[in-house]
Design a protein around this motif. Structure first.
Motif, PDB file in Angstrom:
ATOM      1  N   GLY A 213     -54.495 -46.899  -4.300  1.00 33.41           N
ATOM      2  CA  GLY A 213     -54.191 -46.185  -3.470  1.00 33.41           C
ATOM      3  C   GLY A 213     -55.025 -45.601  -2.371  1.00 33.41           C
ATOM      4  N   GLY A 214     -54.573 -44.084  -1.693  1.00 34.85           N
ATOM      5  CA  GLY A 214     -55.237 -43.284  -0.643  1.00 34.85           C
ATOM      6  C   GLY A 214     -56.846 -43.051  -0.988  1.00 34.85           C
ATOM      7  N   GLU A 215     -57.103 -43.498  -2.061  1.00 34.11           N
ATOM      8  CA  GLU A 215     -58.517 -42.977  -2.080  1.00 34.11           C
ATOM      9  C   GLU A 215     -59.619 -44.591  -1.972  1.00 34.11           C
ATOM     10  OE1 GLU A 215     -59.614 -41.872  -6.627  1.00 34.11           O
ATOM     11  OE2 GLU A 215     -59.558 -40.312  -6.156  1.00 34.11           O
ATOM     12  N   HIS A 216     -58.899 -45.792  -2.525  1.00 34.28           N
ATOM     13  CA  HIS A 216     -59.373 -47.440  -1.940  1.00 34.28           C
ATOM     14  C   HIS A 216     -60.132 -46.787  -0.260  1.00 34.28           C
ATOM     15  CE1 HIS A 216     -60.460 -51.270  -2.279  1.00 34.28           C
ATOM     16  NE2 HIS A 216     -59.177 -51.682  -1.050  1.00 34.28           N
ATOM     17  N   LEU A 217     -59.066 -46.955   0.146  1.00 31.05           N
ATOM     18  CA  LEU A 217     -59.845 -46.470   1.560  1.00 31.05           C
ATOM     19  C   LEU A 217     -60.884 -45.165   2.336  1.00 31.05           C
ATOM     20  CD1 LEU A 217     -58.929 -46.935   5.018  1.00 31.05           C
ATOM     21  CD2 LEU A 217     -56.847 -45.342   4.968  1.00 31.05           C
ATOM     22  N   ASN A 218     -60.633 -44.419   0.767  1.00 35.91           N
ATOM     23  CA  ASN A 218     -61.494 -43.513   1.860  1.00 35.91           C
ATOM     24  C   ASN A 218     -63.103 -43.615   1.340  1.00 35.91           C
ATOM     25  OD1 ASN A 218     -59.513 -41.806   2.142  1.00 35.91           O
ATOM     26  ND2 ASN A 218     -60.052 -40.246   0.161  1.00 35.91           N
ATOM     27  N   GLN A 219     -62.763 -44.955  -0.064  1.00 36.59           N
ATOM     28  CA  GLN A 219     -63.727 -45.483   0.011  1.00 36.59           C
ATOM     29  C   GLN A 219     -64.827 -46.542   0.897  1.00 36.59           C
ATOM     30  OE1 GLN A 219     -62.913 -47.202  -3.671  1.00 36.59           O
ATOM     31  NE2 GLN A 219     -62.500 -45.525  -5.204  1.00 36.59           N
ATOM     32  N   LEU A 220     -63.693 -47.597   1.763  1.00 38.49           N
ATOM     33  CA  LEU A 220     -63.611 -47.947   2.876  1.00 38.49           C
ATOM     34  C   LEU A 220     -64.377 -47.048   4.056  1.00 38.49           C
ATOM     35  CD1 LEU A 220     -60.888 -50.331   2.520  1.00 38.49           C
ATOM     36  CD2 LEU A 220     -62.445 -50.999   1.566  1.00 38.49           C
ATOM     37  N   ILE A 221     -63.312 -46.027   4.177  1.00 37.83           N
ATOM     38  CA  ILE A 221     -64.196 -45.274   5.206  1.00 37.83           C
ATOM     39  C   ILE A 221     -66.027 -45.224   4.658  1.00 37.83           C
ATOM     40  CG2 ILE A 221     -64.531 -42.734   6.278  1.00 37.83           C
ATOM     41  CD1 ILE A 221     -61.529 -43.656   6.095  1.00 37.83           C
ATOM     42  N   GLN A 222     -65.898 -44.038   3.613  1.00 37.86           N
ATOM     43  CA  GLN A 222     -67.031 -43.981   3.863  1.00 37.86           C
ATOM     44  C   GLN A 222     -69.027 -44.733   3.581  1.00 37.86           C
ATOM     45  OE1 GLN A 222     -65.754 -42.284  -0.960  1.00 37.86           O
ATOM     46  NE2 GLN A 222     -67.041 -41.971  -0.263  1.00 37.86           N
ATOM     47  N   SER A 223     -68.125 -46.572   3.244  1.00 40.50           N
ATOM     48  CA  SER A 223     -68.369 -47.044   3.097  1.00 40.50           C
ATOM     49  C   SER A 223     -69.383 -48.063   4.548  1.00 40.50           C
ATOM     50  CB  SER A 223     -68.522 -48.519   2.287  1.00 40.50           C
ATOM     51  OG  SER A 223     -68.912 -49.570   2.518  1.00 40.50           O
ATOM     52  N   ALA A 224     -67.898 -47.882   5.132  1.00 39.85           N
ATOM     53  CA  ALA A 224     -68.487 -48.265   6.708  1.00 39.85           C
ATOM     54  C   ALA A 224     -69.241 -47.735   7.584  1.00 39.85           C
ATOM     55  CB  ALA A 224     -67.033 -48.779   7.263  1.00 39.85           C
ATOM     56  N   TYR A 225     -69.269 -45.984   7.093  1.00 36.92           N
ATOM     57  CA  TYR A 225     -69.687 -45.242   8.339  1.00 36.92           C
ATOM     58  C   TYR A 225     -70.031 -44.247   7.481  1.00 36.92           C
ATOM     59  CZ  TYR A 225     -66.134 -47.234  10.833  1.00 36.92           C
ATOM     60  OH  TYR A 225     -64.759 -48.277  11.599  1.00 36.92           O
ATOM     61  N   ASP A 226     -70.509 -44.339   5.700  1.00 38.82           N
ATOM     62  CA  ASP A 226     -71.409 -42.814   5.597  1.00 38.82           C
ATOM     63  C   ASP A 226     -71.635 -42.304   5.455  1.00 38.82           C
ATOM     64  OD1 ASP A 226     -74.108 -43.257   4.278  1.00 38.82           O
ATOM     65  OD2 ASP A 226     -75.592 -42.977   6.047  1.00 38.82           O
ATOM     66  N   MET A 227     -69.939 -41.980   5.139  1.00 41.13           N
ATOM     67  CA  MET A 227     -69.939 -40.745   4.845  1.00 41.13           C
ATOM     68  C   MET A 227     -69.863 -40.126   3.458  1.00 41.13           C
ATOM     69  SD  MET A 227     -66.486 -40.446   7.822  1.00 41.13           S
ATOM     70  CE  MET A 227     -66.735 -40.768   9.451  1.00 41.13           C
TER      71      MET A 227
END
Length: 343
Positions: A213-227
């Motif tokens: 689900g959407g949490e997977h995208l959030n994890q990708l964003i966190q990892s890529a941009y240190d958020m």
């Protein structure tokens, strides 16, 4: 009744009114789900969920006293069975209770049972198709208890897939590109799970859930941009991702979602004998993701559009328009539950 959808990431509420054949959105509200309080559709901690519901209810008209809610996931089982059409409802209850032990994979004293007559059996008019539904009692009771903390009485406990199907079928009638669809898919992208439902002539004929689900995208964003988690969710919802996001996070997420959709569709085709859909609607908090509908349309080969849970409905001037725009497709289940007010 206010329709209340309890998710692992947020709790959504929708209140509808009806005048003739016209619906009006009276109120919508969104409240974050306390972290860890809801996992895989199950309430793990009733008290904080109840307090979150209390905050949600404060943003609704004070006249509201009743709610419609839903259960989902592994706690729910549905099955279409065939019964003698001449049986009364009381006679059906007695027969179902006798046969249920062979139909339900849980002890009967641990489940809540219900059934609904559907239509005459296709090959034998003396029999009728009956939808049998069962849910773990602890899942039902946890939701009722949380709602009691918020001061509302739970009048209806539905099943998420059917509430979602009801919402989509209701608004599809008012959208030319969907109104003629005999076989309509609904891809609901939740926080942790994605569910494919198939509506055949407006009725839910198939449903399949996958852990993605959407949490997977959030994890990708966190990892890529240190958020942080909160920052990732905010930039996703507001469409404020960095310019490089298309390749770094969106493409990998969309590829995984496409593979999931293809796998779920193929399973449906194999079991149903169908070989394609007339259209697909995407719902849930991630449905508004830029380019997602276009990608699915191009790859799957049929019409795909983001759900408008309130298509053709009037909107009260008191409704928070920002919430409607930001969370629109995520209100579909809550809207389907609110529609039970008029059934």
């Amino acid at each position: 009744m206010v329709g209340v959808d309890i998710g692992s990431h947020s709790i959504k509420a929708v209140l509808l009114a009806k005048n003739g054949n016209t619906f009006k959105v009276e109120a919508v509200a969104v409240e974050p789900t306390p972290k860890g309080a809801v996992v895989d559709h199950e309430i793990q901690d009733i008290e904080p969920v109840g307090e979150a519901l209390r905050r949600l209810v404060r943003r609704l008209p004070s006249k509201i006293q009743a709610a419609a809610m839903a259960v989902a996931g592994s706690s729910v089982m549905t099955k279409v069975i065939f019964m003698d059409a001449s049986l009364s409802d009381d006679e059906m209850v007695s027969q179902i209770e006798v046969e249920a032990e062979n139909l339900i994979p849980h002890p009967l004293d641990e489940v809540n049972l219900d059934f609904e007559r559907l239509h005459p059996h296709a090959n034998d008019p003396s029999r009728v198709d009956v939808l049998l539904s069962a849910a773990r009692s602890e899942s039902v009771e946890a939701r009722v208890s949380a709602m009691e903390i918020a001061g509302l009485d739970t009048k209806i406990m539905d099943i998420e897939a059917y509430a979602l199907g009801r919402a989509v079928a209701t608004v599809a009638k008012r959208q030319p590109e969907l109104a003629e669809a005999k076989l309509l898919g609904v891809l609901d992208i939740g926080s942790r799970t994605t569910t494919l439902s198939i509506l055949e002539d407006g009725e839910v004929a198939y449903t399949r859930e996958e852990a993605f689900g959407g949490e997977h995208l959030n994890q990708l964003i966190q990892s890529a941009y240190d958020m942080s988690v909160e920052e990732a969710e905010r930039v996703k919802l507001r469409g404020e991702l960095p310019g490089t996001a298309s390749l770094e996070v969106l493409a990998p997420f969309q590829t995984e979602l496409l593979q999931l959709a293809r796998r779920s569709l193929q399973l449906f085709y194999t079991t149903s004998g169908h070989d394609g859909l007339d259209a697909l609607v995407i719902t849930g908090g991630t449905a508004n993701l830029e380019g997602l509908a276009d990608m699915l349309r191009e790859e799957l080969g049929f019409a795909v559009q983001v759900a408008d849970a309130f298509a053709g409905m009037k909107v009260s001037g008191d409704v928070n328009k920002r919430d409607l725009e930001r969370y629109g497709p995520a209100f579909a289940v809550a809207s389907g539950l609110a529609l039970r007010s008029f059934g």
